[in-house]
Design a protein around this motif. Structure first.
Motif, PDB file in Angstrom:
ATOM      1  N   GLU A  23     -29.707  14.834  29.170  1.00 65.25           N
ATOM      2  CA  GLU A  23     -30.960  15.265  28.556  1.00 65.25           C
ATOM      3  C   GLU A  23     -30.641  15.979  27.251  1.00 65.25           C
ATOM      4  O   GLU A  23     -29.492  16.327  26.979  1.00 65.25           O
ATOM      5  CB  GLU A  23     -31.728  16.193  29.511  1.00 65.25           C
ATOM      6  CG  GLU A  23     -30.968  17.446  29.889  1.00 65.25           C
ATOM      7  CD  GLU A  23     -31.621  18.228  31.027  1.00 65.25           C
ATOM      8  OE1 GLU A  23     -32.805  18.019  31.324  1.00 65.25           O
ATOM      9  OE2 GLU A  23     -30.913  19.063  31.622  1.00 65.25           O
ATOM     10  N   THR A  24     -31.668  16.199  26.448  1.00 60.84           N
ATOM     11  CA  THR A  24     -31.468  16.928  25.202  1.00 60.84           C
ATOM     12  C   THR A  24     -31.462  18.429  25.481  1.00 60.84           C
ATOM     13  O   THR A  24     -31.887  18.884  26.551  1.00 60.84           O
ATOM     14  CB  THR A  24     -32.584  16.631  24.193  1.00 60.84           C
ATOM     15  OG1 THR A  24     -33.823  17.086  24.756  1.00 60.84           O
ATOM     16  CG2 THR A  24     -32.661  15.145  23.865  1.00 60.84           C
ATOM     17  N   GLY A  99     -34.674  17.624  16.669  1.00 63.18           N
ATOM     18  CA  GLY A  99     -33.627  16.669  16.335  1.00 63.18           C
ATOM     19  C   GLY A  99     -32.964  16.913  14.994  1.00 63.18           C
ATOM     20  O   GLY A  99     -32.194  16.076  14.519  1.00 63.18           O
ATOM     21  N   LEU A 184     -36.044  11.724  20.779  1.00 60.12           N
ATOM     22  CA  LEU A 184     -34.623  12.072  20.678  1.00 60.12           C
ATOM     23  C   LEU A 184     -33.808  11.495  21.836  1.00 60.12           C
ATOM     24  O   LEU A 184     -34.338  11.226  22.917  1.00 60.12           O
ATOM     25  CB  LEU A 184     -34.453  13.596  20.660  1.00 60.12           C
ATOM     26  CG  LEU A 184     -35.223  14.348  19.571  1.00 60.12           C
ATOM     27  CD1 LEU A 184     -34.968  15.854  19.680  1.00 60.12           C
ATOM     28  CD2 LEU A 184     -34.841  13.844  18.187  1.00 60.12           C
ATOM     29  N   ASP A 185     -32.504  11.364  21.595  1.00 58.98           N
ATOM     30  CA  ASP A 185     -31.559  10.867  22.601  1.00 58.98           C
ATOM     31  C   ASP A 185     -30.442  11.896  22.759  1.00 58.98           C
ATOM     32  O   ASP A 185     -30.020  12.514  21.771  1.00 58.98           O
ATOM     33  CB  ASP A 185     -30.970   9.533  22.136  1.00 58.98           C
ATOM     34  CG  ASP A 185     -30.044   8.928  23.185  1.00 58.98           C
ATOM     35  OD1 ASP A 185     -30.539   8.192  24.058  1.00 58.98           O
ATOM     36  OD2 ASP A 185     -28.821   9.211  23.129  1.00 58.98           O
ATOM     37  N   PRO A 186     -29.938  12.088  23.982  1.00 63.03           N
ATOM     38  CA  PRO A 186     -28.850  13.069  24.167  1.00 63.03           C
ATOM     39  C   PRO A 186     -27.603  12.786  23.330  1.00 63.03           C
ATOM     40  O   PRO A 186     -26.823  13.694  23.042  1.00 63.03           O
ATOM     41  CB  PRO A 186     -28.531  12.962  25.664  1.00 63.03           C
ATOM     42  CG  PRO A 186     -29.780  12.427  26.288  1.00 63.03           C
ATOM     43  CD  PRO A 186     -30.394  11.523  25.267  1.00 63.03           C
ATOM     44  N   ASP A 188     -27.637  11.940  20.221  1.00 63.63           N
ATOM     45  CA  ASP A 188     -27.891  12.235  18.805  1.00 63.63           C
ATOM     46  C   ASP A 188     -27.088  13.457  18.350  1.00 63.63           C
ATOM     47  O   ASP A 188     -26.924  14.414  19.114  1.00 63.63           O
ATOM     48  CB  ASP A 188     -29.375  12.544  18.569  1.00 63.63           C
ATOM     49  CG  ASP A 188     -30.276  11.334  18.767  1.00 63.63           C
ATOM     50  OD1 ASP A 188     -29.764  10.204  18.710  1.00 63.63           O
ATOM     51  OD2 ASP A 188     -31.496  11.544  18.983  1.00 63.63           O
ATOM     52  N   VAL A 190     -26.494  17.036  16.850  1.00 65.28           N
ATOM     53  CA  VAL A 190     -27.368  18.216  16.850  1.00 65.28           C
ATOM     54  C   VAL A 190     -26.715  19.395  16.138  1.00 65.28           C
ATOM     55  O   VAL A 190     -27.376  20.387  15.821  1.00 65.28           O
ATOM     56  CB  VAL A 190     -27.763  18.588  18.311  1.00 65.28           C
ATOM     57  CG1 VAL A 190     -26.586  19.221  19.051  1.00 65.28           C
ATOM     58  CG2 VAL A 190     -28.982  19.494  18.349  1.00 65.28           C
ATOM     59  N   SER A 208     -22.951  16.298  19.485  1.00 68.57           N
ATOM     60  CA  SER A 208     -24.239  15.814  19.997  1.00 68.57           C
ATOM     61  C   SER A 208     -24.811  16.772  21.037  1.00 68.57           C
ATOM     62  O   SER A 208     -24.141  17.690  21.503  1.00 68.57           O
ATOM     63  CB  SER A 208     -24.046  14.437  20.638  1.00 68.57           C
ATOM     64  OG  SER A 208     -23.255  14.560  21.816  1.00 68.57           O
ATOM     65  N   HIS A 209     -26.082  16.532  21.400  1.00 66.05           N
ATOM     66  CA  HIS A 209     -26.698  17.265  22.514  1.00 66.05           C
ATOM     67  C   HIS A 209     -25.806  17.136  23.757  1.00 66.05           C
ATOM     68  O   HIS A 209     -25.528  18.128  24.439  1.00 66.05           O
ATOM     69  CB  HIS A 209     -28.078  16.689  22.848  1.00 66.05           C
ATOM     70  CG  HIS A 209     -29.121  16.866  21.800  1.00 66.05           C
ATOM     71  ND1 HIS A 209     -30.077  17.848  21.853  1.00 66.05           N
ATOM     72  CD2 HIS A 209     -29.373  16.155  20.666  1.00 66.05           C
ATOM     73  CE1 HIS A 209     -30.879  17.744  20.801  1.00 66.05           C
ATOM     74  NE2 HIS A 209     -30.476  16.726  20.061  1.00 66.05           N
ATOM     75  N   ARG A 210     -25.400  15.888  24.054  1.00 69.00           N
ATOM     76  CA  ARG A 210     -24.581  15.648  25.254  1.00 69.00           C
ATOM     77  C   ARG A 210     -23.276  16.436  25.185  1.00 69.00           C
ATOM     78  O   ARG A 210     -22.852  17.041  26.171  1.00 69.00           O
ATOM     79  CB  ARG A 210     -24.283  14.152  25.398  1.00 69.00           C
ATOM     80  CG  ARG A 210     -23.478  13.815  26.656  1.00 69.00           C
ATOM     81  CD  ARG A 210     -23.230  12.328  26.805  1.00 69.00           C
ATOM     82  NE  ARG A 210     -24.441  11.608  27.164  1.00 69.00           N
ATOM     83  CZ  ARG A 210     -25.076  10.733  26.376  1.00 69.00           C
ATOM     84  NH1 ARG A 210     -24.594  10.459  25.173  1.00 69.00           N
ATOM     85  NH2 ARG A 210     -26.174  10.134  26.786  1.00 69.00           N
TER      86      ARG A 210
END
Length: 545
Positions: A23-24, A99, A184-186, A188, A190, A208-210
């Motif tokens: 998830e973000t 994002g 948004l995608d995890p 992406d 950040v 990234s978020h992930r």
């Protein structure tokens, strides 16, 4: 009959029992807010302000809507240049929600470095403090602005534009924010963090978020965090230690984050732990050394402390013992990593012995792989053999912003991040960091590891802290020099007294030939010792002798 005992390779994989968060950062924060709306989320001690999770979410959303109103959208770079304060955290989560990519700017930067970062990452909006510690940020921004084509907006915290941004956000439509977040995608990007460049300009590790959400989450998991924890964060937010291991570890568990002061202050940190009943305290070893030496240390009530994280550089045995015995941090965790790996790759566990915590940086974290390779051939070495530590998994950065060639030099074709650190993996998978490949000293053909000698000299009763470096030598190629910080009132050490202390206890070629007594070591803002600077200063010192 000859018996061959096979030694396992230096390779280990982390547990996968707890799944990765897919998830973000914004969605994860919202989930925590729904679970713990009324629990403390953020305390800014110096400003005398505090937020529950519901209040934090409301302020983050207002700021996110203000950014959207300004025209900031997904993928835009937003810079933050300020010391630790609540607004830093609001900007971190507001940019994540829409994002935008947060570019963290080192508070110690001057105009030359600021200009480089603004242009290299293409920052559209810079949010900054007006100044800090004698640095006039506003004046430096004005100085470089004409040469920064991408910089459209500058917002000074506590200024009218900051208030206007929030006022405009308060009038915004929450549906706009929901639409932006849903796109948004995890995976992406950040965050862009500039690594402390010891040669040339710093590189922008793009995360990234992930990357950072999971790293913060799993670091918190291994510290045993729950919504009942209160984490004191005196380390800088602009670095992963503050914004990932601090902020994201807290918000992914519903724990409270406590900001003791804008910059590290030992007394303010101890007072915050007492006043806010903190259960966890972060720092690099030099911070813990300063806290333990603070006037009136024994007068602070630190009984709430259970755990904490020590990272950034190796922890001397004596310091670890004092942190456990005098600060009550029985479960203190050692973390190892680098900005390019979000940052943590290995960590000691709650039930690890003190011996494990002082002699290793723990085992590989969940969902990650580590291996130790021969720096020349790239082959994985047997356990017990030193080599270069490499990491692979969800935590490895997307790359260096705008620098594919440098990315390819650091991350190989199989996804392994080459750390540049020397390490040894033992039979149980615990890793000991023995130094940087470039810090290793070669004296007359002998490979010497400064960490081993530093640990030994830490045992001297008059030594507060010590760093060992290699200096040029006509006969041996390199010789050892010890930079020493003395305990208050102690007689300064000399090369002769150090030799006498080491004689018979350390191999003769490991005994420093030179001793340099100093008040402080040159350091980065994150508390890492700048050995490159020390070597340059030492060479000048020896030339003048």
């Amino acid at each position: 009959m000859e018996v061959h005992v096979s030694v396992a390779p230096s390779h280990a994989s982390g547990s996968t029992g707890v799944p990765l968060l897919d998830e973000t950062i914004g969605d994860n924060l919202d989930r925590t807010v729904r679970r713990f709306p009324d629990r403390d989320a953020l305390v800014d001690v110096a400003a005398g302000r505090r937020w529950t999770y519901a209040e934090l979410a409301a302020d983050v959303d207002v700021l996110a809507l203000g950014l959207l109103d300004l025209g900031i959208t997904a993928g835009d770079r937003v810079g933050i240049w300020a010391p630790n304060r609540a607004e830093w955290t609001l900007v971190q989560y507001a940019t994540a929600k829409i994002g935008a990519i947060l570019v963290t700017v080192n508070p110690a930067y001057r105009s030359h470095e600021l200009e480089y970062v603004l242009n290299q990452s293409g920052i559209r909006l810079l949010v900054a403090a007006a100044g800090f510690k004698g640095s006039d940020y506003a004046a430096m921004i004005e100085e470089v602005r004409p040469r920064c084509a991408d910089l459209e907006f500058t917002v000074l915290l506590d200024g009218p534009l900051w208030d206007s941004l929030r006022e405009r956000g308060a009038q915004g439509d929450p549906a706009d924010l929901a639409r932006a977040a849903a796109a948004l995608d995890p995976g992406d990007p950040v965050n862009i963090q500039y690594t402390s460049g010891t040669t040339g300009f710093p590189k922008g590790a793009t995360l990234s978020h992930r990357n950072i959400l999971n790293n913060g989450f799993f670091v918190g998991e291994l510290c045993g965090y729950t919504e009942r924890d209160r984490v004191c964060v005196p380390v800088p937010f602009y670095h992963c230690f503050g914004m990932v291991m601090g902020a994201l570890a807290c918000t992914s568990h519903g724990a409270a984050m406590v900001i003791p002061a804008p910059a590290f202050d030992p007394a303010a940190t101890l007072a915050a732990v007492e006043a806010e009943a903190c259960t966890s305290l972060y720092g690099v070893p030099t911070m813990f050394i300063a806290e333990l030496a603070a006037p009136g240390f024994d007068g602070y009530d630190l009984s709430s402390l259970r755990t904490g994280i020590m990272a950034g550089s190796p922890c001397p045995v004596e310091v670890m013992n004092e942190v456990i015995e005098r600060m009550g941090m029985a479960e203190v965790s050692i973390c190892y990593g680098m900005t390019e790996t979000s940052p943590v790759s290995t960590q000691t566990r709650v039930d690890d012995s003190v011996e494990r915590r002082v002699s290793t940086v723990g085992r590989v974290g969940p969902h990650l792989e580590v291996k130790v390779v021969d720096p020349e051939t790239g082959a994985t070495v047997p356990r017990g053999t030193p080599g270069e530590l490499c990491t692979r998994g969800y935590s490895v950065m997307l790359g260096y912003w705008g620098e594919p060639q440098k990315t390819a030099e650091a991350v190989d074709g199989e996804g392994w991040m080459h750390t540049g650190d020397l390490a040894v993996m033992d039979a149980d998978g615990y890793l000991a960091i023995t130094g940087r490949i470039k810090d290793m000293v070669i004296r007359g053909g002998e490979n010497l590891y400064p960490r081993e000698i530093e640990e030994f000299l830490h045992g001297h009763p008059d030594v507060l802290d010590v760093q060992v470096i290699g200096v040029p030598d006509a006969k041996y190629g390199e010789e050892l020099m010890a930079w020493v910080r003395m305990r208050e009132g102690a007689e300064p050490l000399t090369a002769e007294t150090v030799r006498a202390y080491c004689s018979g206890r350390l191999a003769h070629f490991k005994i420093p030939r030179y001793v340099h007594v100093v008040d402080e070591f040159p350091m980065t803002v994150t508390g890492k010792i700048r050995k490159v600077e020390m070597r340059e200063a030492a060479a000048r010192l020896l030339e003048s002798m």
